[in-house]
Write a protein that holds these residues in place. Sequence first.
Motif, PDB file in Angstrom:
ATOM      1  N   ARG A   6      -0.210  10.364  -1.990  1.00 30.12           N
ATOM      2  CA  ARG A   6      -0.583   9.288  -1.078  1.00 30.12           C
ATOM      3  C   ARG A   6      -1.151   8.104  -1.857  1.00 30.12           C
ATOM      4  N   LYS A   7      -2.042   8.383  -2.802  1.00 30.60           N
ATOM      5  CA  LYS A   7      -2.623   7.312  -3.617  1.00 30.60           C
ATOM      6  C   LYS A   7      -1.536   6.598  -4.409  1.00 30.60           C
ATOM      7  N   SER A   8      -0.606   7.376  -4.964  1.00 33.18           N
ATOM      8  CA  SER A   8       0.486   6.779  -5.737  1.00 33.18           C
ATOM      9  C   SER A   8       1.352   5.884  -4.859  1.00 33.18           C
ATOM     10  N   ALA A   9       1.610   6.327  -3.631  1.00 30.40           N
ATOM     11  CA  ALA A   9       2.429   5.537  -2.710  1.00 30.40           C
ATOM     12  C   ALA A   9       1.723   4.232  -2.340  1.00 30.40           C
ATOM     13  N   ILE A  10       0.422   4.302  -2.148  1.00 23.89           N
ATOM     14  CA  ILE A  10      -0.346   3.096  -1.817  1.00 23.89           C
ATOM     15  C   ILE A  10      -0.316   2.107  -2.975  1.00 23.89           C
ATOM     16  N   LEU A  11      -0.469   2.619  -4.203  1.00 21.69           N
ATOM     17  CA  LEU A  11      -0.457   1.733  -5.371  1.00 21.69           C
ATOM     18  C   LEU A  11       0.922   1.116  -5.586  1.00 21.69           C
ATOM     19  N   SER A  12       1.968   1.895  -5.360  1.00 17.44           N
ATOM     20  CA  SER A  12       3.331   1.351  -5.498  1.00 17.44           C
ATOM     21  C   SER A  12       3.570   0.252  -4.476  1.00 17.44           C
ATOM     22  N   ALA A  13       3.099   0.492  -3.260  1.00 17.15           N
ATOM     23  CA  ALA A  13       3.236  -0.523  -2.212  1.00 17.15           C
ATOM     24  C   ALA A  13       2.432  -1.769  -2.563  1.00 17.15           C
ATOM     25  N   ALA A  14       1.246  -1.558  -3.103  1.00 15.40           N
ATOM     26  CA  ALA A  14       0.396  -2.696  -3.470  1.00 15.40           C
ATOM     27  C   ALA A  14       1.070  -3.549  -4.537  1.00 15.40           C
ATOM     28  N   LEU A  15       1.681  -2.908  -5.533  1.00 14.66           N
ATOM     29  CA  LEU A  15       2.350  -3.669  -6.584  1.00 14.66           C
ATOM     30  C   LEU A  15       3.483  -4.509  -5.998  1.00 14.66           C
ATOM     31  N   ALA A  16       4.244  -3.916  -5.085  1.00 12.39           N
ATOM     32  CA  ALA A  16       5.352  -4.642  -4.464  1.00 12.39           C
ATOM     33  C   ALA A  16       4.829  -5.836  -3.656  1.00 12.39           C
ATOM     34  N   ASP A  30      -0.670  -5.737   4.869  1.00 11.24           N
ATOM     35  CA  ASP A  30       0.632  -5.841   4.197  1.00 11.24           C
ATOM     36  C   ASP A  30       0.931  -4.556   3.426  1.00 11.24           C
ATOM     37  N   ILE A  31      -0.072  -4.070   2.715  1.00  9.71           N
ATOM     38  CA  ILE A  31       0.091  -2.848   1.917  1.00  9.71           C
ATOM     39  C   ILE A  31       0.302  -1.641   2.831  1.00  9.71           C
ATOM     40  N   ARG A  32      -0.463  -1.598   3.915  1.00 12.47           N
ATOM     41  CA  ARG A  32      -0.338  -0.491   4.869  1.00 12.47           C
ATOM     42  C   ARG A  32       1.075  -0.426   5.447  1.00 12.47           C
ATOM     43  N   GLN A  33       1.601  -1.586   5.838  1.00 11.43           N
ATOM     44  CA  GLN A  33       2.950  -1.606   6.410  1.00 11.43           C
ATOM     45  C   GLN A  33       3.989  -1.149   5.391  1.00 11.43           C
ATOM     46  N   ARG A  34       3.792  -1.522   4.126  1.00  9.47           N
ATOM     47  CA  ARG A  34       4.776  -1.184   3.092  1.00  9.47           C
ATOM     48  C   ARG A  34       4.814   0.333   2.826  1.00  9.47           C
ATOM     49  N   CYS A  35       3.643   0.976   2.830  1.00  8.26           N
ATOM     50  CA  CYS A  35       3.612   2.403   2.470  1.00  8.26           C
ATOM     51  C   CYS A  35       3.436   3.321   3.674  1.00  8.26           C
ATOM     52  N   GLN A  36       3.256   2.734   4.878  1.00  6.69           N
ATOM     53  CA  GLN A  36       3.090   3.518   6.101  1.00  6.69           C
ATOM     54  C   GLN A  36       1.854   4.419   6.057  1.00  6.69           C
ATOM     55  N   ALA A  37       0.858   4.009   5.314  1.00  8.13           N
ATOM     56  CA  ALA A  37      -0.407   4.750   5.292  1.00  8.13           C
ATOM     57  C   ALA A  37      -1.331   4.167   6.353  1.00  8.13           C
ATOM     58  N   SER A  38      -2.292   4.936   6.776  1.00  4.94           N
ATOM     59  CA  SER A  38      -3.263   4.421   7.738  1.00  4.94           C
ATOM     60  C   SER A  38      -4.288   3.555   7.012  1.00  4.94           C
ATOM     61  N   VAL A  39      -4.883   2.632   7.747  1.00  9.88           N
ATOM     62  CA  VAL A  39      -5.931   1.809   7.160  1.00  9.88           C
ATOM     63  C   VAL A  39      -7.072   2.687   6.674  1.00  9.88           C
ATOM     64  N   GLY A  40      -7.372   3.736   7.444  1.00  8.20           N
ATOM     65  CA  GLY A  40      -8.432   4.652   7.060  1.00  8.20           C
ATOM     66  C   GLY A  40      -8.158   5.335   5.739  1.00  8.20           C
TER      67      GLY A  40
END
Length: 205
Positions: A6-16, A30-40
């Motif tokens: 999950r952390k890796s997916a968030i970081l990959s989304a953040a880089l994009a 923006d990052i949440r939408q890219r990786c489909q993670a919750s804000v929490g």
Amino acid sequence: MSQVDRKSAILSAALAVFSEKGIEAASIDDIRQRCQASVGSIYHHFGNKEGIAAALFEQGLDDYWARIKANLAQAGNAEFAVHSIVSTHLHWIVEQPDMARFLFARRQAVSAEHNDAIRQRTGAHFKDVFEKLKPWFKQGVLRRMPTELYGPLLLGPSQELARNWLSGRLSFDPLSVIDELSSAAWRTLATNPNHTGVQHAGAKE
């Protein structure tokens, strides 16, 4: 998905997102939408956008230096060591241009609260590399000078070339001039450029 994934997916989304919108304009949503993670989940792992940027910077920094150190470990003489560092530096940048741009944007990427930690992390990596080169300093193969000079003399021209390539101002492949740049670095750092220093860097002091 595991916590690590999950952390890796968030970081990959953040880089994009940072690459597309810029660090300042990018938002947590923006990052949440890219990786489909919750804000929490994002806040749980990183706290805020600055925490995400710092974690991403650490990830890129560690990957870059790990590649440098892995290739440097194979160096059997000082000249090859210098060539290895310059070559790895440029190959890593060409292979990961978005991460390279992010690392070059340190002033925007790393907030004041994370700056000391990043500086210490960078210093620790550089110390590891310097330890690998130390036997050649002691043998007189590499010039003795203030530690702060080695980075600019070794990678300064390669850094400038990489910046120009990343911004689209370079008309040729930076990998095509690795030999020229590493030769220039060797001539600058070696006490006698015609002598490579045949003893392996891992030899006992």
